[in-house]
Enzyme design. Sequence first.
Site: not given
Ligand SMILES: [Zn+2]
Length: 550
Positions: A131, A196, A354, A359, A363, A477
């Site tokens: 990211s 981010s 965001e 994410d 994960h 990812h």
């Molecule tokens: Zn990630």
Amino acid sequence: MLLEQLLVLLLVLVAHGDRYHPDIDLQFEAEEGTTRTNAVPLDVEYTAQYWYEEAHEAINKKEARFQGHGIARNVIMFLGDGMSVPTLAAARTLLGQRQGRTGEEAQLSFESFPTIGLSKTYCVNQQIADSACTATAYLCGVKNNYGTLGVTAAVPRHNCSASEDPANRLESIAAWALEKGKDIGIVTTTRITHASPAGAYARTANRNWEHDGNVRAAGFDPASCPDIANQLIHTLPGKAFKVILGGGRQNFLPNTVRDDENMLGLRTDQRNLIEEWQNDKSERNLSNAYIWNREQLMKNMESPPEYLLGLFEANHLQYNLEANKTTEPTLAELTEIAIRSLNRNEKGFFLFVEGGRIDHAHHANYPHLALDETIELSKAVERSMELLPEDDTLLVVTADHAHVMAFNGYRRRGGDIIGRSGSLDLNRVPYMTISYTNGPGARAQTEGLRPDVLDDDNYGSPRWRTHADVPLGSETHGGDDVAVFARGPHHHMFAGLYEQSQIPHLMAYAGCFDGAAETHKHCNANAAHSLGSPLLAVLLLAMISFACHT
Ligand SMILES: [Zn+2]
Ligand SMILES: *[C@@H]1O[C@H](CO)[C@@H](O)[C@H](O)[C@H]1NC(C)=O
Ligand SMILES: *[C@@H]1O[C@H](CO)[C@@H](O)[C@H](O)[C@H]1NC(C)=O
Ligand SMILES: *[C@@H]1O[C@H](CO)[C@@H](O)[C@H](O)[C@H]1NC(C)=O
């Protein structure tokens, strides 16, 4: 002989479908008991007419579409961290199923946008990105190295001195917009110092240097390579941001001080950056407020102070499905207050929003949380569509990188999106419609058989992990392209397949605040128009007086 064999093959095919695309076995429906809805396809879906009408309605909408050749006064970029294309398909299905429908036909808010493109997410030194390098691409317009932020690829990760070389440092789109007199805001569900959002304001050789202790632990002096929290509060463009909303109080407070929710700070330099931010604004007589819970946010909704800093958790904000609704604002509420604040500037604004925990859920192989967080981002986009006219504001929705979530198997229409696939594996063990190629959801086999995850005690709860192939502590990812959705002035510039680093250049092009604005037709057209208006008025007056005198 040959004919006989062919006949047998034909019979097998008729009985079982072909081996690549088996007939769907419906026997599981009765066993399941977890189906989110009992919805079935609409009766009209069995007719050709329905699909013809659906297509013609879409064509009419496309014809009537806003063309958008003016200037985007405002630009909002929405980033779904890890929001891969399969994540979108699965999230829209969950959204539709929550509304009692089959689900697949549903639409996330931004899926109605007129233009969709694809962006390539690799970084200079890495096939599959993180990211930090992606944030540098979509906020600074330059690809660089994995783990680094706001600096060129001439800076290797962890190299403090290289990141201090002015030749290697980048300006973000937030700085470009600021230079044109626009207001800036950043909003996230993660720590505000996370990779981010930090792409909008930080330059660092390591995304993990979020507080000074991390810089020191790496053997560097925070005086030469300041931590990310410090950069947000004390350097441009961060110190000029009008709206800063997210989590991560711990990086702003001394490790001897407890925050509003009794959590210890992490800073070793004993600085209280929240107070320093307040003092900086107050000394300059700028109205400001620091807030840390939803109630305070709602109180400020109607008329926010000029500068607003909201840190709602010591760490990341809670997952929406698990959030304490008293203390935790939704992403849509955060987005709304940001828009209400920034929209007061006649020259417009740039806002970065965001949905950062899509994410994190991926994960952890938590499909329910990942899809729900995606729906929350969709709601935030929807709020901005309600608040801002299409001819004035460019909305761009994209992801930084993909994940390795698969949407697989042959489930029937309307089958529970977080449920089982329509078939069994070769050993007649069920598998799930949503699974991952790797991550902590990998389970050991017993006697060569995959465990039946439907038997898990917490199956159906938000933190139930679906199964994965390769066992890893954290799912990875993906390297696939991600979608870019655009609505508003110059939305059509976002069509096609392109480097992720083009995105901020395209946004600034639409808003006439990129370096080459004077060469763009639409930017000059407006200048000519504003010059032209008084001339036109004089001309009209002359004509009127001519008409009156004859
Ligand atoms: Zn990630
Ligand atoms: C850091 O980068 C510079 C180039 O800017 C290089 O000269 C130096 O050797 C690097 N340091 C380390 C420890 O890699
Ligand atoms: C701030 O406002 C106070 C009272 O309104 C005034 O006395 C002071 O001069 C102002 N300071 C600045 C820097 O404008
Ligand atoms: C939510 O947070 C408030 C304030 O900290 C607390 O009083 C309340 O008990 C919490 N609610 C739940 C359901 O945990």
